[in-house]
Design an enzyme around this catalytic site. Structure first.
Site, mmCIF file in Angstrom:
data_model
loop_
_atom_site.group_PDB
_atom_site.id
_atom_site.type_symbol
_atom_site.label_atom_id
_atom_site.label_comp_id
_atom_site.label_asym_id
_atom_site.label_seq_id
_atom_site.Cartn_x
_atom_site.Cartn_y
_atom_site.Cartn_z
ATOM 1 N N GLU A 274 1.060 -1.216 -0.642
ATOM 2 C CA GLU A 274 0.315 -0.456 -0.006
ATOM 3 C C GLU A 274 0.951 1.203 0.008
ATOM 4 O O GLU A 274 1.870 1.275 0.494
ATOM 5 C CB GLU A 274 -1.032 -0.094 1.044
ATOM 6 C CG GLU A 274 -1.311 -0.947 0.976
ATOM 7 C CD GLU A 274 -2.437 -1.453 2.458
ATOM 8 O OE1 GLU A 274 -2.633 -0.290 3.524
ATOM 9 O OE2 GLU A 274 -2.924 -2.588 2.560
ATOM 10 N N GLU B 139 -10.932 5.722 2.713
ATOM 11 C CA GLU B 139 -10.852 4.956 3.273
ATOM 12 C C GLU B 139 -10.682 5.852 4.959
ATOM 13 O O GLU B 139 -9.659 6.888 4.726
ATOM 14 C CB GLU B 139 -10.014 3.608 3.826
ATOM 15 C CG GLU B 139 -9.609 3.000 5.120
ATOM 16 C CD GLU B 139 -8.668 1.851 5.359
ATOM 17 O OE1 GLU B 139 -8.981 0.703 6.099
ATOM 18 O OE2 GLU B 139 -7.992 1.845 4.383
#
Length: 412
Positions: free
Chosen positions: A214, A325
């Site tokens: 990520e 997110e």
């Protein structure tokens, strides 16, 4: 560590090589030795290894730079960075052996990602910048998200509710070798320090246990000194966020090869509502020769995740995701007011809503291509939403606007 269950004595064996060894315990006629703690597994004791070095100068520091916001950057000898404490990382690859077809060459974009510590100096050649971790950050630590999607908001391994506005590639036997996006940079408001708001790329393999790479930007006061600055970050795990992996360079794993940017350090130039827009280009790709996953930010190659630290991702990725997110703790009895992206819904458009554009993936022929049949996923469109535009012939390529304000009359 072994314990004599009858006499109550302890016998401790230290093994610093992290390789299997056989030990012989002292004989105790009439007594029995029983296992109490086995710390021979490297990952099992990673938190103890991390905490030992908090607030201390990193091993191999050649120069230290203090930022005006309180961050301390250690310029560490490239061969003494944390990655080399990992038992599976034995050497360093200074540059990729291959690049995906269609990648941009280096450009002046590197100058557009300004970090505060740059004002007080640069790290010399042969070193890498590593942000020093204050002890209070470790005490605030919460687990990262589990990026598995369902029809309801996710309850992650930290027992918190994670909410998303993302797009993802199909998983029907598809294989991927990298991804790219240009991401607008904002400074979303977080309601409490233990909630975060992030925008990133996920590279995943779910063939057995979840492996993920990520990279993106995040606001996370509970992790970064209690401030609300937007920071460049990376993350990895090879066991579904269970025992392996970490943010930035806080555990052995990612190998940094460039001295330009420090992970976890603030990005000074962020977009403003109806004002100037700033963005970062992020590319993650697999070097077909070495198998390592390389990271490029603003067209500058920063380093790589060694293939040896992964299981599924040692080979290929099975899915790519792009988007935002947040964590929703419902601390005040209602949905959090933590913002995603710019804090505005995607229908407001450019200059007001946050966006990803020029989404691309690397295929088996090592070529960057526009994704087809992307699937949007939004946890709760009354709180955060997403608008996707595919097959776009303009310079923006495939793009989407995303985000929202969180708590409102429509998002109780």
């Amino acid at each position: 560590m072994q314990i004599d269950s009858k006499k109550g004595e302890l016998y401790v064996a230290f093994n610093t090589s992290h390789l299997p060894v056989t030990i012989t315990l002292p004989e105790r006629p009439g007594y029995r030795w029983e296992p109490l703690v086995d710390t021979s597994k490297f990952i099992e004791c990673k938190h103890a290894r991390i905490e030992k070095h908090l607030d201390l100068e990193h091993k191999g520091t050649v120069k230290t730079i203090k930022s005006e916001d309180g961050d301390v950057i250690d310029c560490v000898d490239i061969y003494k960075q944390p990655a080399f404490d990992h038992p599976l990382v034995k050497s360093i690859q200074m540059k990729p052996d291959s690049y995906p077809s269609g990648m941009k060459p280096k450009s002046s974009q590197a100058e557009l990602l300004v970090q505060l510590w740059h004002k007080n100096g640069q790290c010399p050649q042969g070193t890498v910048p590593i942000r020093r971790t204050p002890k209070q950050e470790f005490s605030r630590k919460t687990s990262p998200s589990d990026s598995q999607r369902t029809e309801q908001p996710i309850i992650g391994p930290d027992n918190l509710q994670h909410e998303y506005a993302i797009v993802e590639t199909p998983t029907d036997n598809n294989r991927y070798y990298g991804a790219h996006a240009s991401i607008s940079v904002w400074d979303p408001r977080t309601e409490i320090d233990s909630e975060f708001s992030l925008s990133q790329i996920w590279i995943e393999n779910r063939d057995q246990v979840l492996n993920t790479i990520e990279a993106g930007w995040m606001v996370f006061p509970g992790r970064y000194r209690g401030d609300k600055q937007t920071r460049l970050f990376i993350y990895w795990t090879s066991d579904g966020y269970s025992k392996t992996g970490c943010y930035d360079l806080q555990c052995p794993g990612f190998v940094q090869t460039n001295q330009m940017f420090a992970f976890g350090s603030p990005i000074t130039q962020v977009s403003s509502y109806e004002g100037q827009s700033f963005e970062i280009d992020i590319t993650i790709y697999k070097d077909k020769s070495s198998g390592n996953w390389w990271l490029q930010v603003q067209n500058v190659t920063l380093g790589y995740w060694p293939s040896s630290i992964f299981t599924g991702l040692a080979n290929t990725a099975s899915q790519i995701q792009w988007g935002g997110e947040i964590i929703n703790r419902r601390s005040f009895g209602h949905h959090t007011a933590t913002q995603m992206g710019s804090g505005h819904f995607p229908n407001e458009g450019y200059g007001k809503s946050s966006f990803f554009h020029n989404l691309r993936y690397v295929d088996n022929s090592n070529t960057l291509r526009d994704p087809q049949q992307l699937r949007p996923y939004v946890s709760d469109p009354t709180c955060y939403n997403l608008y996707l535009k595919q097959n776009n012939p303009s310079d923006s390529g495939t793009y989407f606007y995303y985000g929202g304000p969180g708590y409102s009359a429509q998002c109780p």
